[in-house]
Design a protein around this motif. Sequence first.
Motif, PDB file in Angstrom:
ATOM      1  N   SER A 125      59.575   8.972  41.705  1.00  0.00           N
ATOM      2  CA  SER A 125      59.321  10.116  42.592  1.00  0.00           C
ATOM      3  C   SER A 125      58.084   9.908  43.470  1.00  0.00           C
ATOM      4  CB  SER A 125      59.194  11.395  41.781  1.00  0.00           C
ATOM      5  OG  SER A 125      58.116  11.297  40.875  1.00  0.00           O
ATOM      6  N   ALA A 126      57.062   9.255  42.955  1.00  0.00           N
ATOM      7  CA  ALA A 126      55.863   8.999  43.753  1.00  0.00           C
ATOM      8  C   ALA A 126      56.188   8.094  44.940  1.00  0.00           C
ATOM      9  CB  ALA A 126      54.781   8.368  42.891  1.00  0.00           C
ATOM     10  N   THR A 127      56.996   7.074  44.707  1.00  0.00           N
ATOM     11  CA  THR A 127      57.383   6.154  45.777  1.00  0.00           C
ATOM     12  C   THR A 127      58.249   6.870  46.814  1.00  0.00           C
ATOM     13  OG1 THR A 127      57.292   4.347  44.183  1.00  0.00           O
ATOM     14  CG2 THR A 127      58.395   3.892  46.257  1.00  0.00           C
ATOM     15  N   LYS A 128      59.117   7.782  46.366  1.00  0.00           N
ATOM     16  CA  LYS A 128      59.923   8.566  47.313  1.00  0.00           C
ATOM     17  C   LYS A 128      59.025   9.377  48.234  1.00  0.00           C
ATOM     18  CE  LYS A 128      64.015   9.232  44.477  1.00  0.00           C
ATOM     19  NZ  LYS A 128      64.836  10.156  43.726  1.00  0.00           N
ATOM     20  N   LYS A 129      58.021  10.022  47.659  1.00  0.00           N
ATOM     21  CA  LYS A 129      57.106  10.840  48.466  1.00  0.00           C
ATOM     22  C   LYS A 129      56.329   9.972  49.456  1.00  0.00           C
ATOM     23  CE  LYS A 129      56.518  14.435  45.013  1.00  0.00           C
ATOM     24  NZ  LYS A 129      55.625  15.006  43.993  1.00  0.00           N
ATOM     25  N   GLN A 163      58.733   9.053  52.289  1.00  0.00           N
ATOM     26  CA  GLN A 163      59.016  10.183  53.178  1.00  0.00           C
ATOM     27  C   GLN A 163      57.842  10.463  54.112  1.00  0.00           C
ATOM     28  OE1 GLN A 163      60.057  12.960  50.107  1.00  0.00           O
ATOM     29  NE2 GLN A 163      62.213  12.370  50.125  1.00  0.00           N
ATOM     30  N   GLU A 164      56.633  10.404  53.594  1.00  0.00           N
ATOM     31  CA  GLU A 164      55.450  10.627  54.423  1.00  0.00           C
ATOM     32  C   GLU A 164      55.290   9.495  55.447  1.00  0.00           C
ATOM     33  OE1 GLU A 164      52.191  12.165  56.186  1.00  0.00           O
ATOM     34  OE2 GLU A 164      53.497  13.187  54.738  1.00  0.00           O
ATOM     35  N   SER A 208      49.728   6.777  48.197  1.00  0.00           N
ATOM     36  CA  SER A 208      49.701   7.526  49.456  1.00  0.00           C
ATOM     37  C   SER A 208      48.317   7.456  50.108  1.00  0.00           C
ATOM     38  CB  SER A 208      50.114   8.977  49.220  1.00  0.00           C
ATOM     39  OG  SER A 208      49.256   9.577  48.283  1.00  0.00           O
TER      40      SER A 208
END
Length: 163
Positions: free
Chosen positions: A58-62, A65-66, A145
């Motif tokens: 989930s961290a990599t998805k966020k 997306q950013e 991020s």
Amino acid sequence: DVERSRGLGDVYKRQEMASFIKKEGEAALEWLSIILERALTQEKQTNTIKDHLLGVNSATKKIFQELAKQIKALGRIKEKPRKFFVGYWKDKVKFLNVRFARDRLTLRIRIQGYKLHDPKQLTQELNTRDNYWKKIYKDIILVSSDQIPDVMYLVKQAYEKSK
């Protein structure tokens, strides 16, 4: 009698072998016909960003997306998912591709003119230097991020230099 029984045993073995080959051959033909049928009826596989995001946390998805949002904000950019990466094009020139791993993104930027200002030395140069077109490729590993502003500085240079 002993000789005769040996002869019958050989005949029996030959018959058994022939039936085995026949069964296996029929199975192989059936398997081959199924494979050919699938190949002929299967539509061209289309790749989506969702497909790439299936194997990441989930961290990599966020992070992706950013990053994608900021990349698209640079200007007229086309985002095209491919089999192994998501590519970003300015006009008809791909200046960036993003490869996905479970816990990180690998960005490969294409730099026209060999020059990239990389003050934090985030990039690793690949051994592919094109002397005719005067371009190089560099990889950036993105795991947090917090790195996005620094990475976007490099991506923006690649975008501006792409011809």
